[in-house]
Design a protein around this motif. Structure first.
Motif, PDB file in Angstrom:
ATOM      1  N   VAL A  95       0.842  -1.198   0.000  1.00 15.44           N
ATOM      2  CA  VAL A  95       0.000   0.000   0.000  1.00 15.44           C
ATOM      3  C   VAL A  95       0.881   1.254   0.000  1.00 15.44           C
TER       4      VAL A  95
ATOM      5  N   ASN B 178      -3.014  -2.096 -11.406  1.00 20.13           N
ATOM      6  CA  ASN B 178      -3.378  -1.437 -10.152  1.00 20.13           C
ATOM      7  C   ASN B 178      -4.473  -2.213  -9.423  1.00 20.13           C
TER       8      ASN B 178
ATOM      9  N   ASN C  38      -3.011  -5.357  -7.905  1.00 19.18           N
ATOM     10  CA  ASN C  38      -2.300  -5.087  -6.655  1.00 19.18           C
ATOM     11  C   ASN C  38      -3.257  -4.972  -5.476  1.00 19.18           C
ATOM     12  N   TRP C  39      -4.392  -4.315  -5.685  1.00 18.92           N
ATOM     13  CA  TRP C  39      -5.397  -4.223  -4.610  1.00 18.92           C
ATOM     14  C   TRP C  39      -5.982  -5.596  -4.286  1.00 18.92           C
TER      15      TRP C  39
END
Length: 287
Positions: A147, A262, A265-266
């Motif tokens: 994060v 993106n 990744n979350w």
């Protein structure tokens, strides 16, 4: 080389199916009992498995909710045996769906298999609860680092040009996978740690999928075969879970291939935190 690996997976899958058919015939087992409910469970759990969430915890939860199993002693064997074929499909598809260098895929897979082979001897005296707690904490810390990087050092995460590990990262990955293979023998999954590892070292995490799935496919095909031979498997809904699982895999592969980096990744952060919470719950429950 990748096609040779696919051929090996297909042969392993055929042998596994023949073992199921032979066992069902000799023991007079109806593997199509509760087919519909089994297919629904298989679809949900293996769709999540292909996305990196894992299938063991979700399958166990759905088994409890639906009262699908009445013998918890057979749960580990059932999970390994019934998800082996869907996981082999995952490996089969991701090997060509995601570009990965053979010099990364083969050594890391062999390291995990070796770790799983020696694991029962290496981990025999380990305190499983302490390992579980440590892994849970490590996943939370790793998720926090990801994060932080996403917001403050975005260029570090997920290089699109890298399709394998090079230099000192390759031996590090081999050692890491050997440890993961050991951990799998005491009931800890490899998906969340593998995804975290590739993300933290700054490599596109999509290449973690063929690695972790080929690891799991090879290990589960071996353990699943042994569980079937030892009659430590519950057969209710068996065929349904396998077929529903295969459909779930095909749907999920399409999703993963189209996920922006993106978003991926979350998803990895979510998987890490969910896995950590599950480990903490087990730790608290057994204390």
């Amino acid at each position: 080389m990748l096609h040779l690996i696919q051929i090996i997976i297909i042969i392993t899958m055929i042998l596994f199916v023949l073992l199921i058919i032979k066992t069902a015939y000799t023991r007079k087992i109806n593997i199509f009992k509760s087919f519909g409910l089994g297919a629904l469970i298989g679809f949900i759990t293996d769709l999540g498995d292909t996305l990196g969430i894992g299938s063991f915890a979700t399958t166990t939860g759905l088994f409890k909710i639906t009262h699908f199993t009445d013998d918890d002693a057979k749960l580990p064997g059932t999970l390994n045996a019934v998800h082996a074929i869907p996981v082999m499909f995952e490996a089969l598809l991701f090997i060509t769906a995601v570009k990965i260098e053979i010099t990364t895929l083969i050594p890391m897979t062999l390291a995990a298999i070796l770790g799983a082979y020696v694991g029962p001897h290496v981990t025999r005296k380990w305190n499983v609860q302490v390992v579980r707690l440590a892994l849970g904490i490590a996943l939370v810390v790793a998720a926090a680092i990801i994060v932080y990087r996403m917001f403050f050092i975005p260029t570090v995460i997920g290089s699109d040009t890298a399709h394998g590990l090079h230099g000192w990262l390759l031996p590090l990955g081999i050692v890491f996978n050997f440890i993961i293979g050991n951990l799998m023998t005491i009931g800890l999954g490899n998906y969340a740690p593998e995804l975290i590892f590739f993300t933290l070292i700054g490599v596109n995490p999509t290449i973690a999928f063929p690695v972790m799935m080929l690891d799991a496919a090879m290990i589960m095909s071996i353990s699943g075969r042994e569980f079937i031979k030892m009659d430590r498997v519950q057969w209710r809904g068996f065929a349904g879970i396998i077929i529903g699982g295969i459909i779930g895999v095909f749907v999920a592969v399409k999703i993963v291939k189209q996920l922006p980096l993106n978003v991926l990744n979350w998803l990895i952060i979510l998987i890490a935190l969910l896995t950590a919470v599950s480990l903490f719950r087990q730790y608290v429950k057994e204390h």
